[in-house]
Design a protein around this motif. Structure first.
Motif, PDB file in Angstrom:
ATOM      1  N   LEU A   2      53.624  16.166 -20.302  1.00  0.00           N
ATOM      2  CA  LEU A   2      53.977  15.584 -19.019  1.00  0.00           C
ATOM      3  C   LEU A   2      53.278  14.235 -19.017  1.00  0.00           C
ATOM      4  CD1 LEU A   2      52.644  18.529 -16.821  1.00  0.00           C
ATOM      5  CD2 LEU A   2      54.871  18.456 -17.878  1.00  0.00           C
ATOM      6  N   GLU A   3      53.986  13.181 -18.962  1.00  0.00           N
ATOM      7  CA  GLU A   3      53.377  11.851 -18.965  1.00  0.00           C
ATOM      8  C   GLU A   3      52.360  11.708 -20.089  1.00  0.00           C
ATOM      9  OE1 GLU A   3      52.048  10.174 -15.205  1.00  0.00           O
ATOM     10  OE2 GLU A   3      53.157  11.814 -14.288  1.00  0.00           O
ATOM     11  N   ARG A  59      33.694  26.786 -23.232  1.00  0.00           N
ATOM     12  CA  ARG A  59      34.079  25.374 -23.243  1.00  0.00           C
ATOM     13  C   ARG A  59      32.891  24.448 -23.418  1.00  0.00           C
ATOM     14  NH1 ARG A  59      38.926  23.581 -22.453  1.00  0.00           N
ATOM     15  NH2 ARG A  59      40.543  25.144 -22.210  1.00  0.00           N
ATOM     16  N   ASN A  77      44.018  12.417 -13.337  1.00  0.00           N
ATOM     17  CA  ASN A  77      44.917  12.672 -14.465  1.00  0.00           C
ATOM     18  C   ASN A  77      44.583  13.966 -15.186  1.00  0.00           C
ATOM     19  OD1 ASN A  77      46.628  10.525 -14.207  1.00  0.00           O
ATOM     20  ND2 ASN A  77      45.213   9.142 -15.237  1.00  0.00           N
ATOM     21  N   LEU A  78      43.297  14.176 -15.410  1.00  0.00           N
ATOM     22  CA  LEU A  78      42.904  15.415 -16.088  1.00  0.00           C
ATOM     23  C   LEU A  78      43.250  16.622 -15.229  1.00  0.00           C
ATOM     24  CD1 LEU A  78      39.411  14.769 -17.737  1.00  0.00           C
ATOM     25  CD2 LEU A  78      41.669  14.818 -18.782  1.00  0.00           C
ATOM     26  N   VAL A  79      42.967  16.507 -13.929  1.00  0.00           N
ATOM     27  CA  VAL A  79      43.162  17.662 -13.049  1.00  0.00           C
ATOM     28  C   VAL A  79      44.649  17.972 -12.877  1.00  0.00           C
ATOM     29  CG1 VAL A  79      42.784  18.541 -10.716  1.00  0.00           C
ATOM     30  CG2 VAL A  79      40.990  17.249 -11.864  1.00  0.00           C
ATOM     31  N   ALA A 137      51.769  25.045 -16.393  1.00  0.00           N
ATOM     32  CA  ALA A 137      50.611  24.436 -17.056  1.00  0.00           C
ATOM     33  C   ALA A 137      49.311  24.854 -16.386  1.00  0.00           C
ATOM     34  CB  ALA A 137      50.743  22.916 -17.047  1.00  0.00           C
ATOM     35  N   GLY A 138      49.415  25.430 -15.188  1.00  0.00           N
ATOM     36  CA  GLY A 138      48.218  25.895 -14.495  1.00  0.00           C
ATOM     37  C   GLY A 138      47.520  24.814 -13.694  1.00  0.00           C
ATOM     38  N   THR A 139      48.166  23.682 -13.487  1.00  0.00           N
ATOM     39  CA  THR A 139      47.511  22.637 -12.702  1.00  0.00           C
ATOM     40  C   THR A 139      47.840  22.773 -11.222  1.00  0.00           C
ATOM     41  OG1 THR A 139      49.318  21.097 -13.087  1.00  0.00           O
ATOM     42  CG2 THR A 139      47.493  21.033 -14.627  1.00  0.00           C
ATOM     43  N   LEU A 140      48.831  23.575 -10.902  1.00  0.00           N
ATOM     44  CA  LEU A 140      49.082  23.931  -9.507  1.00  0.00           C
ATOM     45  C   LEU A 140      48.988  25.446  -9.400  1.00  0.00           C
ATOM     46  CD1 LEU A 140      52.149  21.755  -8.425  1.00  0.00           C
ATOM     47  CD2 LEU A 140      49.783  21.444  -7.770  1.00  0.00           C
ATOM     48  N   TRP A 180      40.664  15.066 -25.713  1.00  0.00           N
ATOM     49  CA  TRP A 180      41.895  15.798 -25.429  1.00  0.00           C
ATOM     50  C   TRP A 180      41.929  17.115 -26.195  1.00  0.00           C
ATOM     51  CZ3 TRP A 180      44.517  14.942 -21.390  1.00  0.00           C
ATOM     52  CH2 TRP A 180      45.780  15.512 -21.231  1.00  0.00           C
ATOM     53  N   LEU A 217      33.628  21.014 -24.826  1.00  0.00           N
ATOM     54  CA  LEU A 217      34.250  20.109 -23.856  1.00  0.00           C
ATOM     55  C   LEU A 217      33.199  19.548 -22.907  1.00  0.00           C
ATOM     56  CD1 LEU A 217      36.645  18.799 -22.413  1.00  0.00           C
ATOM     57  CD2 LEU A 217      37.009  20.934 -21.194  1.00  0.00           C
ATOM     58  N   ALA A 235      48.453  10.429 -20.260  1.00  0.00           N
ATOM     59  CA  ALA A 235      47.987  10.195 -18.897  1.00  0.00           C
ATOM     60  C   ALA A 235      46.529  10.601 -18.731  1.00  0.00           C
ATOM     61  CB  ALA A 235      48.857  10.945 -17.904  1.00  0.00           C
ATOM     62  N   GLY A 236      46.056  11.524 -19.562  1.00  0.00           N
ATOM     63  CA  GLY A 236      44.683  11.987 -19.409  1.00  0.00           C
ATOM     64  C   GLY A 236      43.673  11.135 -20.157  1.00  0.00           C
ATOM     65  N   ARG A 285      37.650  23.912 -13.680  1.00  0.00           N
ATOM     66  CA  ARG A 285      37.357  22.648 -12.982  1.00  0.00           C
ATOM     67  C   ARG A 285      35.870  22.412 -12.793  1.00  0.00           C
ATOM     68  NH1 ARG A 285      42.025  21.440 -14.575  1.00  0.00           N
ATOM     69  NH2 ARG A 285      43.781  21.723 -13.172  1.00  0.00           N
ATOM     70  N   THR A 295      46.166  18.986 -16.921  1.00  0.00           N
ATOM     71  CA  THR A 295      45.673  20.016 -17.825  1.00  0.00           C
ATOM     72  C   THR A 295      44.916  21.092 -17.064  1.00  0.00           C
ATOM     73  OG1 THR A 295      43.688  18.721 -18.171  1.00  0.00           O
ATOM     74  CG2 THR A 295      45.411  18.474 -19.801  1.00  0.00           C
ATOM     75  N   ALA A 296      44.884  22.254 -17.669  1.00  0.00           N
ATOM     76  CA  ALA A 296      44.192  23.372 -17.056  1.00  0.00           C
ATOM     77  C   ALA A 296      42.915  23.655 -17.841  1.00  0.00           C
ATOM     78  CB  ALA A 296      45.094  24.602 -17.066  1.00  0.00           C
ATOM     79  N   ILE A 349      39.786  19.550 -24.488  1.00  0.00           N
ATOM     80  CA  ILE A 349      40.401  20.064 -23.262  1.00  0.00           C
ATOM     81  C   ILE A 349      41.420  21.150 -23.608  1.00  0.00           C
ATOM     82  CG2 ILE A 349      42.035  19.472 -21.441  1.00  0.00           C
ATOM     83  CD1 ILE A 349      40.512  16.857 -21.108  1.00  0.00           C
ATOM     84  N   MET A 350      42.130  20.943 -24.711  1.00  0.00           N
ATOM     85  CA  MET A 350      43.108  21.937 -25.134  1.00  0.00           C
ATOM     86  C   MET A 350      42.442  23.142 -25.794  1.00  0.00           C
ATOM     87  SD  MET A 350      45.705  20.453 -24.001  1.00  0.00           S
ATOM     88  CE  MET A 350      46.733  21.834 -24.387  1.00  0.00           C
TER      89      MET A 350
END
Lengths: 396, 269
Positions: free
Chosen positions: A96-97, B14, B95-97, A76-79, A115, B17, A100-101, B104, B100-101, A118-119
């Protein structure tokens, strides 16, 4: 025939540092400059390689802590990977959850637009899809309420509706089908089936083996952050279940006794001497038991038992019978137990061995449920429990 | 240079956003209050009322000028709110971080832009007050105002980016920040006109004056007040330009630090 690869991971590795407690402070960072840092490192994933084709559904299984969620977060690119790389083509939506966002102070409507953006969807696109989202989530009356007033079910429904309606190319699903009521779960499953039909790619993490086996084209089996197997869903689920059984056997294992004499080693295999733990039900099995007596043992008895995976004993016997009695033990020695075959139903069993003195109640050394074996049943007949020859006749 | 272009492009793509997050930040600030967004107009009104009453009643004889004071405070507030809100930009959006990507940098950027909007609203109130009380508004210098606001916004964004990233790794940032900002407030000509520190520094030696202008807020406040209330302190462009330049350097450093730290946010949160 080969569809393009949409996900590719090569030697993907992720290391975390475990801190003793709390988060880092300026003080500890400054002090850290002057003394070697003592952090425990932990590889959540190590050298994971795999690829997924467009339209494929890949299941990911593994025990808790095997790295499944870390893998999804990297996708997902969050890590960020510590080593190796991962490439994902197209828009990813992750379940994932769910929800949650969402921001609790914002209304359902505001969160949906947040949301969507963000997508990476434009406001115009979201306007088009908004009604479908609200309808799917069954939240028409509540959509302009702040989501902090939503029930957890409403939260999850809205989360799922948005995640699906952003129409991603790749969907990451982490154990979400366990939420919501049955009717909604059914709707979600239908939605995912439709998603698959439209040649979209899905990655699913679940502990529900039946579901994951049914919907995956292929399964990746992770253990301790490494790929333990990859391929046919049925085969991987079998392997996983056997693996989990062994882990459970570890938990059932018990070792006790006075230790005046000990069982040093038990080797299980064929009578010819090769070590194995998988046997056909009519195949002979041999167990070689090596002991060491620290003190002479006058009336030794070796006990043997077989238990099923829940720990129930299905057989138990000992050497003090008429066919074999042990001579008094002194020093080291090896005893062999031969089984011409086990007339038991297909499945996993745990073997126990114990060394006793006939005149004492407490064993010298007992290894309870310490040795797992897997038995394959006969192809022709299926039975449960112990094999009993049966013959059926019509008599009238 | 190429990566800077890429970064700007990724933010531009973005922009919707960013817009939504800016609105979210504004909405959340006034959520549950009756006046809502109107507070961003009401707050400076109260400020001005309280300070002018205070000056009239209590501080008689204290050489404080109401125009200097309110311009200083409203301009300073933009910076101090940005610094404060930056702490939560990443840490408050776990939660956002984690789920989701997206770039930042959008998170601190949207807190700064929300504060910029607030500041502009306060600015309108300030302007109305200055006109009503016949401040020596310099119409000829008006074209400079956007440049000054832009430079302050750059400074605020650089600070916000650096602080939001620092706070992920060092939770002391929060505690330290309050003291640093307070010290910075008193070092800058916020509550007093620029002549004061200049007089003191001239006394120490004229070489100290350029050092004082390395504080970007010194230059910014000087120009703001030249435009808004016609203050004319003895400053030259040679003093002001470095001051403005430092603001843009802070932007570059803050964003660079943020981008360097950004891949590892997920590990720390």
């Amino acid at each position: 025939m080969h569809a393009p690869r949409v996900i590719e991971a090569n030697q993907l590795s992720k290391r975390f540092f475990l801190q003793q407690s709390g988060s880092r402070t300026l003080k500890s960072a400054v002090l850290g400059l002057f003394r070697p840092i003592r952090r425990r490192e932990f590889w959540a994933l190590r050298d994971v390689c795999f690829s997924v084709q467009k339209g494929e559904t890949l299941g990911i299984i593994g025990a808790n802590g095997s790295g499944k969620s870390t893998l999804l977060s990297l996708l997902a690119g969050t890590l960020t990977p510590t080593r190796g790389f991962v490439r994902v083509e197209g828009r990813i939506s992750s379940l994932l959850e769910l929800g949650a966002g969402f921001h609790p102070e914002l209304t359902g409507r505001e969160n949906v637009y947040l949301w969507g953006s963000i997508m990476g969807l434009s406001r115009a696109t979201m306007n088009e899809r908004f009604d479908r989202i609200v309808e799917f989530a069954e939240l028409r009356e509540y959509i302009d309420q702040p989501v902090k007033f939503y029930s957890s079910g409403m939260y999850v429904r809205l989360g799922f509706a948005v995640a699906v309606e952003v129409d991603p190319d790749v969907m990451l699903v982490d154990e979400v089908l366990a939420v919501g009521d049955l009717a909604f779960q059914k709707k979600c499953m239908e939605r995912m089936a439709e998603f698959r039909k439209r040649d979209k790619t899905m990655l699913i993490v679940s502990h529900d083996m039946r579901t994951i086996q049914a919907i995956s084209h292929r399964i990746l089996f992770l253990d301790g952050g490494q790929v333990k197997g990859e391929g046919d869903p049925g085969e991987m689920v079998d392997r996983y279940e056997h693996h989990m059984l062994q882990r459970r056997a570890e938990a059932l294992r018990r070792e006790w006794g006075t230790r005046e004499a000990v069982i040093e080693q038990v080797e299980i295999g064929t009578p010819e001497g090769s070590l194995r733990s998988n046997f056909h039900w009519d195949e002979p099995i041999a167990a070689r038991i090596r002991y060491r007596a620290h003190h002479p043992v006058p009336q030794p008895v070796l006990a043997f038992s077989i238990a099923d995976p829940s720990g129930h004993v299905v057989h138990s016997s000992q050497t003090a019978g008429k066919d074999f009695g042990l001579d008094p033990l002194e020093g080291e020695g090896t005893v062999r137990l031969l089984l011409p075959g086990l007339p038991l139903a297909e499945g996993d069993y745990l073997l126990s061995f114990a060394l006793h003195r006939a005149d004492r109640p407490v064993p010298l050394h007992a290894l309870d449920r310490a040795f797992p074996i897997r038995l394959e049943g006969p192809r022709a007949t299926r039975f449960e429990g112990v094999f009993v020859p049966t013959r059926w006749e019509r008599i009238a | 240079m190429k990566s800077v272009q890429e970064l700007i492009r990724s933010l531009w793509v973005r922009r919707e956003l960013i817009g939504i997050l800016v609105l979210r930040n504004l909405k959340i600030r006034y959520k549950g209050s009756v006046l809502g967004f109107f507070w961003s107009l009401a707050s400076p009104v109260f400020f001005i009322l309280i300070y002018s009453t205070f000056l009239k009643l209590v501080a008689k004889g204290v050489p404080l000028q109401i125009h200097t004071l309110v311009t200083g405070i409203i301009i300073w507030q933009f910076l101090s709110l940005c610094a404060h809100d930056a702490l939560g930009a990443i840490v408050g959006n776990v939660n956002l971080v984690k789920k989701t990507a997206f770039p930042r940098l959008i998170l601190p950027l949207s807190t700064v832009l929300a504060n910029l909007i607030n500041f502009l609203m306060s600015g309108l109130v300030l302007l109305a007050f200055l006109i009503l009380t016949r401040a020596r508004f310099q119409l000829a210098l008006l074209p400079l105002l956007p440049l000054v606001i832009l430079t302050q916004t750059a400074l605020c964004f650089g600070l916000a980016a650096g602080l939001s990233a620092a706070h992920v790794f060092f939770r002391d940032t929060e505690h330290l920040l309050g003291h640093v900002v307070l010290a910075w407030l008193f070092l800058s000509p916020v509550l007093y006109p620029l002549e004061r520190p200049l007089a003191i520094l001239e006394h120490l030696g004229s070489w100290t004056v350029p050092l004082y202008f390395l504080n970007p807020m010194a230059g910014l406040l000087a120009v703001y007040r030249m435009i808004l209330i016609g203050e004319s302190p003895p400053v030259t462009p040679a003093l002001l330009l470095p001051s403005f330049a430092v603001a843009w350097v802070v932007l570059a450093v803050g964003v660079a630090v943020f981008q360097k730290a950004q891949p590892w946010f997920g590990d720390e949160l």
